[in-house]
Scaffold this active site. Structure first.
Site, PDB file in Angstrom:
ATOM      1  N   HIS A   1      40.875 -12.696  23.216  1.00  0.00           N
ATOM      2  CA  HIS A   1      41.561 -12.150  24.385  1.00  0.00           C
ATOM      3  C   HIS A   1      41.241 -10.660  24.521  1.00  0.00           C
ATOM      4  O   HIS A   1      42.122  -9.801  24.442  1.00  0.00           O
ATOM      5  CB  HIS A   1      43.077 -12.361  24.239  1.00  0.00           C
ATOM      6  CG  HIS A   1      43.706 -12.973  25.450  1.00  0.00           C
ATOM      7  ND1 HIS A   1      43.399 -14.247  25.870  1.00  0.00           N
ATOM      8  CD2 HIS A   1      44.615 -12.492  26.344  1.00  0.00           C
ATOM      9  CE1 HIS A   1      44.108 -14.530  26.952  1.00  0.00           C
ATOM     10  NE2 HIS A   1      44.837 -13.476  27.273  1.00  0.00           N
TER      11      HIS A   1
ATOM     12  N   ARG B   1      39.569 -16.259  33.551  1.00  0.00           N
ATOM     13  CA  ARG B   1      38.463 -16.354  34.510  1.00  0.00           C
ATOM     14  C   ARG B   1      37.165 -15.822  33.910  1.00  0.00           C
ATOM     15  O   ARG B   1      36.074 -16.310  34.226  1.00  0.00           O
ATOM     16  CB  ARG B   1      38.828 -15.659  35.819  1.00  0.00           C
ATOM     17  CG  ARG B   1      38.981 -14.171  35.765  1.00  0.00           C
ATOM     18  CD  ARG B   1      39.753 -13.588  36.936  1.00  0.00           C
ATOM     19  NE  ARG B   1      41.189 -13.725  36.756  1.00  0.00           N
ATOM     20  CZ  ARG B   1      42.094 -13.131  37.530  1.00  0.00           C
ATOM     21  NH1 ARG B   1      41.710 -12.389  38.551  1.00  0.00           N
ATOM     22  NH2 ARG B   1      43.372 -13.289  37.294  1.00  0.00           N
TER      23      ARG B   1
ATOM     24  N   TYR C   1      43.873 -28.511  29.454  1.00  0.00           N
ATOM     25  CA  TYR C   1      43.077 -27.321  29.125  1.00  0.00           C
ATOM     26  C   TYR C   1      43.857 -26.405  28.186  1.00  0.00           C
ATOM     27  O   TYR C   1      43.368 -26.005  27.122  1.00  0.00           O
ATOM     28  CB  TYR C   1      42.723 -26.614  30.440  1.00  0.00           C
ATOM     29  CG  TYR C   1      42.012 -25.276  30.336  1.00  0.00           C
ATOM     30  CD1 TYR C   1      40.689 -25.197  29.932  1.00  0.00           C
ATOM     31  CD2 TYR C   1      42.652 -24.101  30.728  1.00  0.00           C
ATOM     32  CE1 TYR C   1      40.025 -23.977  29.892  1.00  0.00           C
ATOM     33  CE2 TYR C   1      41.998 -22.872  30.690  1.00  0.00           C
ATOM     34  CZ  TYR C   1      40.681 -22.826  30.275  1.00  0.00           C
ATOM     35  OH  TYR C   1      40.031 -21.613  30.239  1.00  0.00           O
TER      36      TYR C   1
ATOM     37  N   ARG D   1      35.663 -18.623  31.628  1.00  0.00           N
ATOM     38  CA  ARG D   1      35.023 -19.682  32.409  1.00  0.00           C
ATOM     39  C   ARG D   1      33.721 -19.187  33.047  1.00  0.00           C
ATOM     40  O   ARG D   1      32.724 -19.914  33.103  1.00  0.00           O
ATOM     41  CB  ARG D   1      36.006 -20.193  33.478  1.00  0.00           C
ATOM     42  CG  ARG D   1      37.207 -20.917  32.873  1.00  0.00           C
ATOM     43  CD  ARG D   1      38.122 -21.509  33.915  1.00  0.00           C
ATOM     44  NE  ARG D   1      38.872 -20.517  34.674  1.00  0.00           N
ATOM     45  CZ  ARG D   1      40.044 -19.998  34.292  1.00  0.00           C
ATOM     46  NH1 ARG D   1      40.583 -20.364  33.140  1.00  0.00           N
ATOM     47  NH2 ARG D   1      40.680 -19.120  35.049  1.00  0.00           N
TER      48      ARG D   1
END
Length: 329
Positions: free
Chosen positions: A179, A187, A220, A190
């Protein structure tokens, strides 16, 4: 070979999925390059952006995202409209980035979070926890370790001999675990998986796998949580390989019926004369159709996504007064 190796247990199911996905990519790639027109690429990109942002609670519809990118007025939160513009800029720039470059990673985040985050393009300076409601799901590593952890992860990505399909999933999980940014990590993860996959097979740059993730959003997050629990990426890798498989199956099925879909859009364009704006019900009557869902799925949405028609009131896509007209090209 870098010292850091992300924990991963390869399973027969993973390898079977990799083989199936590779076969689907092969089936698609032979004819996809000629079929993937600029309009279709744009339509897939719009679906990707809308779904990826929707996972992060952006409320704009596909039609509204299309209107934003066309420069038309949309009634929506300014931050959500900015997110759409940023995401399109980032995906558009993706072809010039290298997956293992920290400079390109930070540039991507700067584009994605421009005007939304004060320290866009910089690693976070504070601690961060991931919550669902009041429940803490994951406490990310302290900020003092972020730069080193990302350096190790990018070095691993550059050197790994794992198939790109698996390596991209592992990277996605490890990125979310670290993170590295104060916001925009979902986002970014991905986007970066798409970048990794596009270096293996360019057509995957336009595969809207994010739409599948959005459909299975609960799974997910559950896969991320399970990977945290077992301290390795395997559960998340399995989920993402399944999502890629599903997206490719949809793409292959779409390719098999592309001539039929094109015929349907051509029929719509034939009854929608230049300079005329009609309601959906009026178009259905001209086409002798009675099933509104099928009309939307097979006629209206493909024509909108391809940029062939537009709404007269894109700010209110569900307005009872909504009409559709040919788009001036």
């Amino acid at each position: 070979m870098p010292d850091y190796q992300p924990p991963l247990t390869l399973t027969p199911r993973m390898l079977a999925l990799v083989a199936e996905i590779s076969e689907l990519v092969g089936r698609l790639s032979a004819q996809e390059q000629s079929r993937l027109t600029p309009q279709l690429r744009r339509g897939n990109r719009i679906r990707t952006i809308q779904a990826s942002l929707a996972i992060e609670n952006n409320t704009l519809s596909v039609e509204q995202v299309t209107a934003v990118l066309d420069g038309r007025r949309v009634l929506g939160l300014p931050a959500e409209i900015q997110e759409v513009r940023n995401a399109f800029a980032a995906y558009d720039a993706m072809a010039g980035w290298q997956p293992d470059s920290v400079e390109h990673l930070l540039t991507a985040h700067r584009l994605l979070m421009h005007g939304l985050l004060d320290d866009a393009g910089c690693y976070r300076a504070g601690g961060v926890g991931i919550y669902r409601g009041e429940k803490l799901l994951h406490m990310a590593p302290p900020p003092s370790r972020v730069a080193l952890l990302m350096q190790d992860l990018l070095a691993w990505l550059a050197a790994t001999e794992l198939p790109a399909l698996i390596a991209s999933c592992v990277f996605h999980y490890e990125f979310e675990f670290i993170h590295p940014f104060a916001d925009g990590n979902g986002r970014m993860g991905r986007l970066w998986q798409t970048l990794i996959l596009s270096r293996w097979q360019p057509l995957l740059a336009y595969l809207p796998v994010e739409t599948v993730i959005q459909t299975h959003q609960g799974e997910y997050y559950a896969a991320l949580a399970e990977a945290d629990k077992v301290s390795e990426a395997s559960p998340f890798v399995l989920f993402m390989l399944g999502a890629l498989r599903e997206a490719l199956l949809e793409a292959v099925a779409g390719d098999q019926v592309s001539d039929q879909v094109s015929d349907q859009v051509e029929r719509l364009m034939a009854v929608l004369q230049p300079g005329v704006a009609l309601k959906a019900s009026e178009l259905m009557e001209l086409l002798h159709l009675s099933h509104r869902h099928s009309f939307g799925k097979s006629y209206l949405k493909p024509a909108l996504a391809a940029g062939l028609i537009e709404m007269t009131d894109p700010a209110s896509p569900r307005s009872p007064a909504q009409r559709y007209r040919r788009k001036l090209l």
